[in-house]
Design an enzyme around this catalytic site. Structure first.
Site, PDB file in Angstrom:
ATOM      1  N   HIS A   1      40.870  14.395 -21.652  1.00 60.53           N
ATOM      2  CA  HIS A   1      41.083  13.993 -23.063  1.00 60.53           C
ATOM      3  C   HIS A   1      42.365  14.602 -23.631  1.00 60.53           C
ATOM      4  O   HIS A   1      42.437  14.895 -24.822  1.00 60.53           O
ATOM      5  CB  HIS A   1      39.899  14.395 -23.956  1.00 60.53           C
ATOM      6  CG  HIS A   1      38.570  14.045 -23.387  1.00 60.53           C
ATOM      7  ND1 HIS A   1      37.978  12.820 -23.585  1.00 60.53           N
ATOM      8  CD2 HIS A   1      37.723  14.748 -22.580  1.00 60.53           C
ATOM      9  CE1 HIS A   1      36.811  12.803 -22.951  1.00 60.53           C
ATOM     10  NE2 HIS A   1      36.646  13.946 -22.326  1.00 60.53           N
TER      11      HIS A   1
ATOM     12  N   SER B   1      70.924  11.345 -27.874  1.00 59.47           N
ATOM     13  CA  SER B   1      70.738  10.475 -29.029  1.00 59.47           C
ATOM     14  C   SER B   1      72.091  10.268 -29.686  1.00 59.47           C
ATOM     15  O   SER B   1      72.924  11.172 -29.706  1.00 59.47           O
ATOM     16  CB  SER B   1      69.769  11.144 -30.004  1.00 59.47           C
ATOM     17  OG  SER B   1      69.984  10.659 -31.314  1.00 59.47           O
TER      18      SER B   1
ATOM     19  N   LYS C   1      69.146  16.311 -29.167  1.00 59.60           N
ATOM     20  CA  LYS C   1      68.176  15.631 -28.305  1.00 59.60           C
ATOM     21  C   LYS C   1      68.619  15.439 -26.864  1.00 59.60           C
ATOM     22  O   LYS C   1      69.778  15.191 -26.580  1.00 59.60           O
ATOM     23  CB  LYS C   1      67.810  14.267 -28.907  1.00 59.60           C
ATOM     24  CG  LYS C   1      67.121  14.452 -30.230  1.00 59.60           C
ATOM     25  CD  LYS C   1      66.187  13.374 -30.565  1.00 59.60           C
ATOM     26  CE  LYS C   1      64.932  13.363 -29.778  1.00 59.60           C
ATOM     27  NZ  LYS C   1      64.060  12.306 -30.279  1.00 59.60           N
TER      28      LYS C   1
ATOM     29  N   GLU D   1      60.714   6.931 -19.538  1.00 62.89           N
ATOM     30  CA  GLU D   1      60.239   5.940 -20.513  1.00 62.89           C
ATOM     31  C   GLU D   1      60.497   4.512 -20.026  1.00 62.89           C
ATOM     32  O   GLU D   1      59.666   3.617 -20.210  1.00 62.89           O
ATOM     33  CB  GLU D   1      60.931   6.153 -21.861  1.00 62.89           C
ATOM     34  CG  GLU D   1      60.444   7.414 -22.558  1.00 62.89           C
ATOM     35  CD  GLU D   1      61.261   7.721 -23.800  1.00 62.89           C
ATOM     36  OE1 GLU D   1      60.660   7.902 -24.864  1.00 62.89           O
ATOM     37  OE2 GLU D   1      62.494   7.789 -23.707  1.00 62.89           O
TER      38      GLU D   1
END
Ligand code: ARG
Length: 464
Positions: free
Chosen positions: A157, A278, A284, A291
């Site tokens: 979980h 970024s 970043k 992804e």
């Protein structure tokens, strides 16, 4: 406008819109080499069965070999007016060698031809996929071998559950990819059957030898039924399913890398060369490779559904709908190969931040099951042990403490069964190492599993 090979029956030329709509060479040009190989095998069979003359066969084969060189060098020009790769090559052959070229299509049809080309294509691609997958599994194994004693919080979980060896976690993926590899090998058996000689759908009156062409092309056998041979694409659907399954496994790993790379976890540092920045936020360093792998799963799942749907209501035998099979098959295989390749570098170059991982383990109650197991090991029914441990956790949370803050007397206040050894048992490394059951995360088990995985990859290496 080019005359079509079927022009005998037609009185008007094809509408240009229809020509553009029906062409497939813009996609199936990728079957050119397979198409030539199939045609050469067919020509050899036609001469060996006496259907065409030796001289005709040599002209055909010579012409096809010339075309092959041009396809390989990139000089061959495909013409959309000639619809598909099969007619492009056959027309070009006839232009080059004349009359003999027109005999090549004896005792075959584009229906068995395209099915044969596609099976050859898929067969080659699956070989390549197996190599990529083995390389990737090897990297998984290397990373696992480095980190047998690195303990991470195992999750259920997405919450701290029980301590795990990082190697054990990596080996979970190894097992998934091992099954994928087995699936490819099982699928290959079904891919490797030959449709050639089924002709349009019913076979041919010519005295062909389907066993010969199957053998020449490296197939294990001819397909038994001519209607099935030209109608079916389940070998392709199965291939795309295998791609979808591998993508799903890769995507779960991608998801974990994305999480581990995020600030709340900070378990890993991605190599700069495998990250992107970024355009607005200077701080970043994004896990875009992971992804994108996760994102590309969508297109492969889509291809699987599109192929299944294309086929679902087709009456036997060939229908033109089936021309729509190329893009999903080719794109699924391209996608999986690219994803695997880039993922190898990503996984190979990422660093584990051991201190951060250790810190994350110390905060919570990841060894609570060990406390309950300890009591039940001393004879207390597990349900009681679970309740008492739960009460301890609740009190500790209230006091802002963890198990590590308790002395033996404080443990004994909950149960006289606690002995001083409980103080080591609640450390994550000891907790993991005590899970010695078969398939468990104890380091001795993990070492065995690593040896088994190495042996598996070794055997795989020899097989090819
Ligand atoms: N381009 C076609 C395909 O990919 C080849 C088979 C054409 N057969 C036919 N009967 N029109 O499916």
């Amino acid at each position: 406008m080019t005359d079509k090979p079927w022009s005998g029956r037609f009185r008007t030329q094809i509408h240009p819109e229809v020509e553009r709509f029906t062409e497939s060479v813009s996609i199936d040009y990728r079957l050119a080499l397979q198409d030539i190989e199939v045609s050469i095998a067919h020509a050899r069979m036609l001469v060996s069965t006496g259907i065409i003359a030796g001289e005709e066969a040599s002209q055909i084969i010579g012409g096809l070999e010339e075309i092959r060189n041009e396809v390989v060098s990139g000089a061959f020009r495909f013409d959309p007016a000639l619809e598909d790769v099969h007619m492009n090559i056959e027309t070009e052959l006839t232009q080059r060698i004349g009359e003999a070229g027109k005999k090549l299509h004896t005792a075959r049809s584009r229906n068995d031809q395209v099915a044969t080309d596609l099976r050859l294509f898929v067969r080659e691609e699956l070989e390549r996929l197996k190599t990529e997958l083995r390389t990737f599994m090897n990297i998984i194994l290397e990373r696992a071998e480095e980190h047998i004693d690195t303990i991470i919080p195992g999750m259920t979980h997405l919450q701290h559950a029980q301590p795990l060896s990082f190697a054990h976690h990596m080996l979970a993926y190894f097992e998934m990819f091992r099954r994928d590899l087995e699936r490819i090998e099982q699928g290959e058996k079904r891919v490797n059957q030959c449709p050639l000689g089924s002709a349009a759908l019913a076979g041919t009156p010519h005295p062909i030898d389907r066993f010969m062409t199957a053998g020449e092309l490296g197939f294990s056998e001819p397909l038994r039924n001519s209607v099935d041979a030209v109608s079916d694409r389940d070998f392709a659907i199965e291939t795309v399913f295998i791609c979808a399954m591998i993508m799903m496994h890769l995507s779960r790993m991608a998801e974990e890398i994305i999480l581990w790379n995020s600030q709340p976890f900070s378990f890993i540092e991605l190599n700069d060369s495998y990250s992107t920045g970024s355009s607005i936020m200077p701080q970043k360093k994004n896990p875009d490779v992971a992804e994108l792998v996760r994102g590309k799963v969508g297109s492969v799942y889509g291809h699987l559904i599109s192929l299944l749907t294309t086929m679902k209501a087709l009456p036997l035998a060939y229908n033109r709908d089936m021309q729509e099979d190329k893009r999903p098959i080719m794109d699924s295989l391209d996608t999986i190969n690219r994803c695997l390749r880039v993922f190898c570098g990503l996984l190979e170059s990422m660093e584990l931040k051991k201190q951060e991982i250790e810190r994350s383990l110390s905060g919570g109650f990841i060894t609570a099951t060990d406390v309950a197991d300890y009591l039940s090991g001393k004879g207390m029914p597990f349900r009681d042990a679970h309740r008492i441990t739960g009460e301890m956790v609740s009190a500790l949370i209230r006091d802002g403490k963890t198990f590590a803050d308790l002395g033996i007397e404080e443990f004994r206040a909950y149960s006289p069964l606690f002995e001083p050894d409980i103080l080591t048992i609640i450390t994550p490394a000891v907790s993991a190492d005590r899970r010695t059951s078969y398939g468990g995360t104890a380091s001795q088990r993990v070492r065995e599993a690593l040896r088994d995985a190495r042996a598996f990859l070794g055997d795989q290496g020899h097989e090819t």
